[in-house]
Design a protein around this motif. Structure first.
Motif, mmCIF file in Angstrom:
data_model
loop_
_atom_site.group_PDB
_atom_site.id
_atom_site.type_symbol
_atom_site.label_atom_id
_atom_site.label_comp_id
_atom_site.label_asym_id
_atom_site.label_seq_id
_atom_site.Cartn_x
_atom_site.Cartn_y
_atom_site.Cartn_z
ATOM 1 N N PHE A 413 11.589 2.355 1.320
ATOM 2 C CA PHE A 413 10.496 1.640 1.841
ATOM 3 C C PHE A 413 10.999 0.129 1.932
ATOM 4 C CE2 PHE A 413 6.600 -0.902 0.965
ATOM 5 C CZ PHE A 413 6.090 -0.975 2.109
ATOM 6 N N THR A 418 5.756 1.073 8.224
ATOM 7 C CA THR A 418 5.634 2.447 7.733
ATOM 8 C C THR A 418 6.304 3.469 8.467
ATOM 9 O OG1 THR A 418 3.522 2.526 9.048
ATOM 10 C CG2 THR A 418 3.331 2.047 6.743
ATOM 11 N N TRP A 421 7.719 6.574 7.496
ATOM 12 C CA TRP A 421 6.513 7.228 6.628
ATOM 13 C C TRP A 421 5.559 8.076 7.388
ATOM 14 C CZ3 TRP A 421 6.982 7.418 1.386
ATOM 15 C CH2 TRP A 421 7.774 6.570 0.698
ATOM 16 N N ILE A 435 0.144 -1.041 5.051
ATOM 17 C CA ILE A 435 0.937 -2.085 4.222
ATOM 18 C C ILE A 435 -0.064 -2.928 3.612
ATOM 19 C CG2 ILE A 435 2.720 -3.718 4.282
ATOM 20 C CD1 ILE A 435 3.979 -1.058 5.125
ATOM 21 N N LEU A 445 2.904 0.378 0.158
ATOM 22 C CA LEU A 445 2.590 1.546 0.722
ATOM 23 C C LEU A 445 1.094 1.594 0.141
ATOM 24 C CD1 LEU A 445 5.681 3.810 0.657
ATOM 25 C CD2 LEU A 445 4.452 2.681 2.847
ATOM 26 N N VAL A 465 8.428 10.770 3.182
ATOM 27 C CA VAL A 465 9.487 10.103 3.852
ATOM 28 C C VAL A 465 10.649 10.965 4.036
ATOM 29 C CG1 VAL A 465 10.390 9.172 1.690
ATOM 30 C CG2 VAL A 465 10.649 7.842 3.764
#
Ligand code: ZN
Ligand code: ZN
Length: 565
Positions: A413, A418, A421, A435, A445, A465
């Motif tokens: 991350f 994101t 993700w 976020i 996250l 992810v």
């Protein structure tokens, strides 16, 4: 006509003679030559709340008739029901616990408040959750011949294990093949005449003593018996059983009369249910108890003590190594019974007929326990099985080596976006990621999830992810997490074909977690099969119905997820 009558009479006589010849020996009534200070009780009873036949009130009535002082009712559940407070019914202290199904067998939790989320999944995680909640956990029927009922998590830090489970006994006879089945059928015929003796004659020593020994060498683990009383059996079904197909034997009362645990409380019971439940549970936790098969002979009186230079202790207790140990056994065993002293799974001395004797044992560590069996035909039946006395070296056992230090880490991350993700969920649940900011100003996250309501289906919300080329260059995943409400989150690695999982407890404050890849277990197929790390495409943080109820809404904050080695 006359001939027919005669033939019938002969047949009935032959049947009666056969039955008579098959009757198990009558329970021996013993005189108590001394009082061992124990109270009799039964653990692991199912009521009509799950798959048992009768209400807790009726069960207590049967327990009173059988002369028990306490029972622990353990209906199947996920630990989220608030247990009933302890109560005296007809002079029997009734304690409410629960039996939890895990992926690796059944685990009984006693003395535990309601869990904030359903307990389930890997046994190691359920054992950990029960411990965190302050409960006392017992491995149920570890030696069941039914693979899904047998225990598989021998490294988990469980508190106790059943070395006798009456429900397992008939399953073992069935699993023996035709010989065992024939014996069981004979016992069904003799049951109406000698119910208690018929059940007692099915009792065999545990087949899990090897595993028990492996654990007891390292740490305290309580040996206990479970009635697993349902007051009904269904031939084809497993546990939980379908009541529609069941026949109403063996009765609660006959099971309660067949076997008991004899617990030595540190002080006399007071008559106040809450106080007495605390006293009984404390004695259980300490292993201050022995298991008796009363169907053979009753009431038992038994004492095992060990003395060395440091003092004298009783069963369940520990003595530091300090020169030779003198074990003393006192019992009211009948003359044709013999006592064996074991160190783990090795008999130290066998064939003792004396009712009061001492044995001198060499200095050094040992896990000493005693067993009394009848001689002759019933030599397979362990009448008395005690908890061990642990003689330990005073220096602690070497602890596991610390994990290798982190030499390389790659963040999953970037702390700002994101982009990498993705949220996954089933058709009716909802999830989102955005976020947030931690107290130290770092990006976090934030996963928001809402599992669909309704019955348990396959509700899930996952935050995933991509790994971009597998994780073979690393050996662990680390991250920091907190949640809106305490929960258990499943962390998963996904390849093209399969998923591997390790669940973690996430509290309402930040805690860091490190999961080594070899701790992950495959979800489909063989749990022990290792993933090909080069094939791992995605890492997922998952909320699903293993540890969350349908309709659960919540938030989880995940900081600094990293692959490390
Ligand atoms: Zn069970
Ligand atoms: Zn059970």
């Amino acid at each position: 006509m006359k001939r027919l009558f005669l033939a019938a009479a002969v047949l009935v006589t032959v049947a009666a003679v056969f039955l008579w010849s098959q009757l198990p020996p009558k329970q021996q009534a013993l005189s108590s030559t001394f009082s061992d200070g124990t109270v009799a009780g039964v653990v692991h009873v199912h009521s009509s709340r799950s798959d048992g036949r009768d209400t807790p009130e009726h069960i207590a009535h049967d327990a009173a008739r059988a002369g028990l002082k306490f029972i622990i009712i353990t209906d199947h559940g996920d630990g989220t029901r608030t247990p009933d407070p302890p109560v005296y019914r007809e002079g029997v202290l009734c304690i409410d616990g629960t039996e939890i199904s895990t992926r690796d067998g059944h685990y009984i939790a006693v003395d535990m408040p309601a869990s904030p989320y359903p307990l389930g999944g890997d046994a190691r995680d359920v054992v950990e959750d029960v411990k965190r909640l302050g409960g006392f956990g017992i491995v149920a029927h570890p030696d069941s011949p039914k693979p899904e009922l047998a225990w598989k998590a021998w490294n988990a830090p469980f508190d106790a294990m059943e070395i006798l489970n009456l429900d397992t006994m008939w399953r073992r006879r069935v699993a023996e093949g035709w010989r065992g089945k024939a014996f069981l059928q004979t016992r069904l015929l003799t049951y109406p005449f000698r119910p208690v003796e018929s059940i007692a004659s099915l009792v065999l020593p545990s087949t899990a003593m090897g595993q028990w020994d492996g654990v007891a060498r390292r740490r305290h683990v309580v040996m206990i018996a479970g009635a697993d009383a349902h007051a009904q059996i269904a031939w084809r079904a497993s546990d939980p059983i379908s009541a529609a197909l069941a026949i109403p034997i063996p009765s609660y009362e006959s099971l309660f009369r067949t076997s008991s645990i004899r617990v030595r409380p540190e002080r006399a019971l007071t008559g106040d249910a809450k106080t007495d439940a605390a006293i009984v549970v404390r004695a259980l936790r300490a292993g201050h108890l022995y298991v008796a098969v009363d169907g053979v002979a009753t009431p038992p009186a038994f004492e095992l003590t060990a003395t060395n230079g440091l003092g004298t202790v009783r069963m369940g207790d520990q003595l530091d190594v300090d020169g030779p140990v003198t074990l003393r056994v006192r019992s009211n065993a009948p003359d044709n019974f013999t006592t064996t002293i074991w160190n783990g799974t090795t008999a130290v001395i066998a064939g003792k007929h004396e009712k009061d004797f001492t044995v001198m044992l060499p200095s050094g560590p040992g896990v000493y326990w005693a067993e009394v069996r009848p001689e002759g035909k019933r030599a397979d039946t362990p009448w008395i099985t005690t908890n061990p006395i642990y003689v330990r070296a005073s220096e602690p056992l070497p602890s596991a080596p610390p994990p290798s230090p982190v030499t390389e880490a790659v963040p999953l991350f970037d702390g700002r976006t994101t982009t990498n993700w993705q949220i996954f969920h089933d058709a009716t649940s909802v999830g989102a990621v955005d976020i947030g900011t931690s107290d130290s100003g770092d990006g976090v996250l934030r996963l928001r999830f809402g599992l669909a309501t309704g019955p348990v289906a396959s509700q899930f919300v996952a935050l995933g992810v991509e790994t971009r080329g597998g994780v073979a260059a690393y050996d662990r995943l680390s991250f920091t997490a907190r949640a809106q409400q305490a929960m258990r989150m499943s962390v998963q690695m996904q390849t093209g074909q399969s998923r591997w999982e390790r669940s973690v407890y996430v509290d309402v404050f930040n805690q860091s977690h490190t999961i080594f890849f070899d701790e992950f277990r495959q979800l489909e197929g063989n749990p022990a099969a290792a993933p090909n790390l080069a094939d791992v495409q995605r890492i997922l943080f998952v909320v699903d119905t293993t540890n969350a109820k349908p309709g659960t809404l919540g938030r989880v904050w995940i900081t600094a997820p990293q692959l490390q080695k």
